[in-house]
Design an enzyme around this catalytic site. Sequence first.
Site, short mmCIF file in Angstrom:
data_model
loop_
_atom_site.label_atom_id
_atom_site.label_comp_id
_atom_site.label_asym_id
_atom_site.label_seq_id
_atom_site.Cartn_x
_atom_site.Cartn_y
_atom_site.Cartn_z
N GLU A 273 0.81 -1.23 0.00
CA GLU A 273 0.00 0.00 0.00
C GLU A 273 0.84 1.28 0.00
OE1 GLU A 273 -0.88 -2.53 2.06
OE2 GLU A 273 -2.90 -3.05 1.38
N HIS B 125 -10.18 -4.27 10.92
CA HIS B 125 -10.79 -4.18 9.58
C HIS B 125 -12.10 -3.41 9.61
CE1 HIS B 125 -7.85 -7.31 8.81
NE2 HIS B 125 -8.07 -7.18 7.53
#
Lengths: 379, 467
Positions: free
Chosen positions: B201, B270
């Site tokens: 990322e 998450h």
Amino acid sequence: MATKSGQERSRKRSDSSDPEAAKTSAPKRASSKQSKSSTRSKSPTARQGDLAKGVDKELLLKLYEEMLLIRRFEEKAGQMYGMGLIGGFCHLYIGQEAVVVGLQSCITDDDAVVTSYRDHGHMLATGMEANGVMAELTGRKGGYSKGKGGSMHMFSRKRKFFGGHGIVGAQVPIGTGIAFAMKYNEEPGICLTYLGDGAVNQGQVYESFNMASLWKLPVVYVIENNKYGMGTSIERSAAHSTELYNRGQAYGIPGVQVDGMDVLAVREAGLEAVDYVKGGKGPYIMEMLTYRYRGHSMSDPAKYRTREEVQKMRTEHDPIDRLRETLLEQKRAKEEELKEIDRRVKEIVGDAAEFAQNSPEPDPSELYTDVYVEAQAAE
Amino acid sequence: MPIEVLMPALSPTMTEGKLAKWVKQEGDQVSAGDVLAEIETDKATMEVEAVDEGVLGKILVAEGTEGVPVNDVIALLLEEGEEASSLEGADERQAASVEGETEAAEDEGSSQKAEQARSTLAAPEGPKEAIPEPEPEWDGPTKKQTVREALRDAMAEELRRDERVFVMGEEVAEYEGAYKVTQGLLKEFGPKRIIDTPITEHGFTGLAAGASMYGLRPIVEFMTFNFSMQAMDQIINSSAKTLYMSGGQIENPIVFRGPNGAAARVAAQHSQCFASWFAHIPGLKVVSPWSAADAKGLLKSAIRDPNPVIFLENEILYGQSFEVPDTEDWLVPIGKAKVVRPGSDVTIVAFSIMVGKALEAAEKLAEEGIDAEVIDLRSLRPLDTATIVESVKKTNRVVSAEEGWSVAGIGSEIAAIMMEQAFDWLDAPVRRVTGADVPLPYAANLEKLALPQPDDIVEAARDVCYR
């Protein structure tokens, strides 16, 4: 001893594991071995002397002038900082001039440059004007970023200079992205992405190496190894080995270690690197062994190295003195010609200092401009 | 005229220092870059380097002198060909110059202060947020689509329209998206424009930022926005700030998109809502739609926008269906909220999945005789405060609803704006309905307790209506 030096020679170059690349670079590797062994017995100045014979006079003088401009500009910036005309951070490039000047001579208008915060030299080398750079240092309207960026944040779309980034290592994915865009656009350009020996331990550098090699992006990573990441020596920050040119080995990126204090050695290696990358073979790593004479920033007490160490580099390896000696020794330039260059550079820097002090501060209304681009204007 | 060598400052805060040592002596030849002297402060030692060439003509401050003010003349340098006689009277001149200097410095100091005072007074007002016109009412044909399909269509249409647009992220191409949002894109646009990245990322976000600086228009998919934390430096320091730092030279047209907030039973790492994190940053635009029509129209606007846009989706909404205008020209402006249910008793402000919950709450409130107005913010930066203020003038009561945490959240911002811009119209304190101030738990019962439910909104609405 022979074995050791043989090992050492082969270690100085880490080749791509790509069989095609290995094939094409094989003769070059051999020739580089030759040049390394032939230089082993010679002094750095003598080696430069050999290289200079293959370079025409105009270029030699241009390289000399560009290095001198950076040197004098930075000295002036240091002085103006001392007078309180420049604030905040100011990272001087003095000592490292051969790296950017040598590499800039290898690229064209198609190619882009990106670096981190020790960036004044890179800007001047790309042809950005001393006035605009100095005025940005003083935080004035006439600066490249209208006074809003400062020493670490200048850009020039015209010169394809994309900053000027203040977070160590962050410019590496950005340079990789510029190379990505060039390939996407099917342009011939490449991106020279500079980083320091301090940045090579940032994770995003390896994330970039991986993608650049995976997608064969046209990028040259130039590691300016000046031996110290701020006050931490390379010995105290790099595991296993202090050599950095082979940091791309796991990704199949070839690397080369270069005497970054010799502008002609930089140019020679740079031409090879640029040729490789422009040939569509993917990224390339260059480790430039260089040295900064000044502190990390202006308020660096430099307790981490001895004065003798700095003095030795300055007297024995100075890139500008070295080229000057070569020029005079080989009678490629007369003393008077070099003096003329000195005068010209002094004038440019003097003018820049004056411009930077006389340019007005940015208008208060600039506070709120350039936060967003108006959507309509861009559509 | 000899060149004056001045006492330098090590930092902008230094006012004086000790002249510790003269490295060069009177009569010495000096080249630019030579060390002339060493100075000391309590923090550091620094070398004073010559900037000019010449002969050190006269030392005016002896070594060992403490408290030498910055910018005092400490020595005189004779230029090439200059006679030592030009130094005559240097002491007096120095005294005079120091005095003059001080005066000048004082003048400068006071004039600088005055300048500062002036510029404080004259500090420009922030730009008035230009509230865009709302999208026109659509009276053409519509089709029923899920949010997922609407997002996919938005990308496909913009990919067709502009060659510079490309999509990059983990599993966006061959896998067709971890949540199938990029379904079919690889087939139509090929691997050059729909790019599977390694799991990296920080790297691919920075790469996309660089590509955008060079003129491309990347759409970066985060598999979930939780992973954007890995890339936060590139989003904030590179994408959001470069236009400003470059004095307007370097634009960053880029969209960061992906599901944000809680999904179902995926626990703390998450499930975070990043709305207030991103909305905090000048230079970013932040969008978080609820309906499929808004998702499509806003994503198309985001891709065409010349600025970095954070596009916060919601996994649970992906499968929900809405009527969507059946056209390739459907654009919804960034920065405009929408009243999704008119009412007169209380204003409920929400975004993303909470809009649905607010509408549920409004139905329940209606049964109790409370007529709630529900505003879908749609954009969080710029925030359409005018629409909220107008509503409050009518209802005099506000409840904000978000899934994220309360501290420094979007609701806190709404409450502050109400204080500043609608204080006289408020008949009750603003109430915030938010996620519980804990990392999201996994256990079904605890998760339900942690996430704001329609009943929480109903209760808050009753509170502000004093019912």
